[in-house]
Design a protein around this motif. Structure first.
Motif, PDB file in Angstrom:
ATOM      1  N   VAL A  68       0.847  -1.197   0.000  1.00  0.00           N
ATOM      2  CA  VAL A  68       0.000   0.000   0.000  1.00  0.00           C
ATOM      3  C   VAL A  68       0.882   1.246   0.000  1.00  0.00           C
ATOM      4  O   VAL A  68       0.665   2.185  -0.778  1.00  0.00           O
ATOM      5  CB  VAL A  68      -0.936   0.003   1.230  1.00  0.00           C
ATOM      6  CG1 VAL A  68      -1.679   1.327   1.326  1.00  0.00           C
ATOM      7  CG2 VAL A  68      -1.911  -1.161   1.161  1.00  0.00           C
ATOM      8  N   THR A  69       1.911   1.238   0.831  1.00  0.00           N
ATOM      9  CA  THR A  69       2.806   2.391   0.931  1.00  0.00           C
ATOM     10  C   THR A  69       3.512   2.653  -0.402  1.00  0.00           C
ATOM     11  O   THR A  69       3.596   3.795  -0.865  1.00  0.00           O
ATOM     12  CB  THR A  69       3.865   2.133   2.028  1.00  0.00           C
ATOM     13  OG1 THR A  69       3.176   1.826   3.238  1.00  0.00           O
ATOM     14  CG2 THR A  69       4.742   3.344   2.236  1.00  0.00           C
ATOM     15  N   TYR A  76       2.540   1.737  -3.396  1.00  0.00           N
ATOM     16  CA  TYR A  76       1.570   2.195  -4.392  1.00  0.00           C
ATOM     17  C   TYR A  76       1.264   3.676  -4.196  1.00  0.00           C
ATOM     18  O   TYR A  76       1.258   4.462  -5.164  1.00  0.00           O
ATOM     19  CB  TYR A  76       0.262   1.384  -4.305  1.00  0.00           C
ATOM     20  CG  TYR A  76      -0.876   2.143  -4.916  1.00  0.00           C
ATOM     21  CD1 TYR A  76      -0.927   2.346  -6.301  1.00  0.00           C
ATOM     22  CD2 TYR A  76      -1.869   2.730  -4.122  1.00  0.00           C
ATOM     23  CE1 TYR A  76      -1.925   3.115  -6.858  1.00  0.00           C
ATOM     24  CE2 TYR A  76      -2.867   3.486  -4.678  1.00  0.00           C
ATOM     25  CZ  TYR A  76      -2.897   3.683  -6.047  1.00  0.00           C
ATOM     26  OH  TYR A  76      -3.872   4.447  -6.597  1.00  0.00           O
ATOM     27  N   GLN A  77       1.027   4.083  -2.958  1.00  0.00           N
ATOM     28  CA  GLN A  77       0.681   5.483  -2.700  1.00  0.00           C
ATOM     29  C   GLN A  77       1.826   6.414  -3.087  1.00  0.00           C
ATOM     30  O   GLN A  77       1.596   7.519  -3.575  1.00  0.00           O
ATOM     31  CB  GLN A  77       0.290   5.657  -1.224  1.00  0.00           C
ATOM     32  CG  GLN A  77      -1.086   5.037  -0.937  1.00  0.00           C
ATOM     33  CD  GLN A  77      -1.434   4.975   0.537  1.00  0.00           C
ATOM     34  OE1 GLN A  77      -0.546   5.024   1.393  1.00  0.00           O
ATOM     35  NE2 GLN A  77      -2.725   4.849   0.832  1.00  0.00           N
ATOM     36  N   LYS A 114       1.661   6.733  -6.879  1.00  0.00           N
ATOM     37  CA  LYS A 114       0.503   7.557  -7.286  1.00  0.00           C
ATOM     38  C   LYS A 114       0.806   9.041  -7.057  1.00  0.00           C
ATOM     39  O   LYS A 114       0.425   9.896  -7.871  1.00  0.00           O
ATOM     40  CB  LYS A 114      -0.716   7.130  -6.465  1.00  0.00           C
ATOM     41  CG  LYS A 114      -2.019   7.823  -6.842  1.00  0.00           C
ATOM     42  CD  LYS A 114      -2.651   7.173  -8.054  1.00  0.00           C
ATOM     43  CE  LYS A 114      -4.089   7.653  -8.257  1.00  0.00           C
ATOM     44  NZ  LYS A 114      -4.167   9.063  -8.626  1.00  0.00           N
ATOM     45  N   ALA A 115       1.495   9.336  -5.954  1.00  0.00           N
ATOM     46  CA  ALA A 115       1.750  10.735  -5.588  1.00  0.00           C
ATOM     47  C   ALA A 115       2.906  11.343  -6.373  1.00  0.00           C
ATOM     48  O   ALA A 115       3.021  12.567  -6.444  1.00  0.00           O
ATOM     49  CB  ALA A 115       2.046  10.825  -4.089  1.00  0.00           C
TER      50      ALA A 115
END
Ligand code: ZN
Length: 215
Positions: free
Chosen positions: A12-13, A15-16, A19-20
């Motif tokens: 999750v980390t 991926y975020q 994305k950012a």
């Protein structure tokens, strides 16, 4: 489906973070990819092995390669028997629908699938000879390559079989009528590569010497 669970936090980390940064900084490009569809120039068939980093080796961006991975980068012979054929389906879509210009089979060093095939064909892996072994049945594609191996020690023969897994796949690709047609018309070219993971070298099959030469 009650068995699906949330992603582990490290994924999750990551991926975020993507994305950012990567996505946020190239938003219009991603939008264009989504709107215009994919037009990859090449299809690459590689092993599932996590060390074979196809996009990294070629510095590829999203949308550039149509990638199919399976155990030992094998293409089975053309066999339209009405059964499920994942690799053949991917090849059909790449050649007939996407009309890729290049079809690359990428083998690699220390391939566990090839080593399993070698052990099975040597009579040292009875578990792979079971009808219930998906890996064993899949590796049967490479048995003709094992049968054609020259004499030598096990390590050098296993390494030779890794390269034969590439040429067997290239020969099997040419049994697909639509691949043969595209190759003969000059709209598709086939390429065979072998990657030494430790050295980072890439060798290319050269039909003039019937062997692999370092790029
Ligand atoms: Zn492998």
């Amino acid at each position: 489906m009650k068995y699906a669970r949330p992603l582990p936090s490290y994924m999750v980390t990551r991926y975020q973070g993507w994305k950012a940064t990567t996505h946020a900084e190239n938003k219009s490009w991603y939008r264009r990819l989504a709107d215009e569809g994919q037009r990859p120039r090449a299809m690459i068939i590689s092993c599932c092995d996590s060390r074979v980093h196809v996009t990294s080796i070629f510095g590829a961006d999203q949308g550039e390669f149509f990638i199919h991975r399976n155990i030992a980068n094998l293409v089975p012979p053309y066999n339209p028997d009405g059964e499920n054929h994942g690799t053949s389906a991917a090849v059909e879509y790449a050649v007939n629908a996407l009309k890729v210009s290049h079809l690359v089979v990428l083998g690699h060093s220390s391939c566990g699938g090839v080593a399993g095939c070698y052990d099975m064909c040597s009579g040292n892996a009875p578990e792979l000879e079971e009808k219930t072994s998906f890996v064993g049945r899949w590796m049967e594609i490479l048995r003709p390559g094992f049968d054609a191996l020259p004499e030598g020690d096990d390590e050098s023969r296993k390494s030779a079989l890794e390269k034969i897994s590439v040429t067997v796949s290239l020969n099997n690709l040419m049994t697909f009528p639509f691949v043969q047609k595209a190759v003969e018309e000059g709209t598709l070219s086939l390429h065979g590569l072998w990657n030494d993971i430790g050295e980072g070298t890439l060798e290319s099959y050269d039909p003039d010497v019937d062997g692999f030469v370092t790029i």
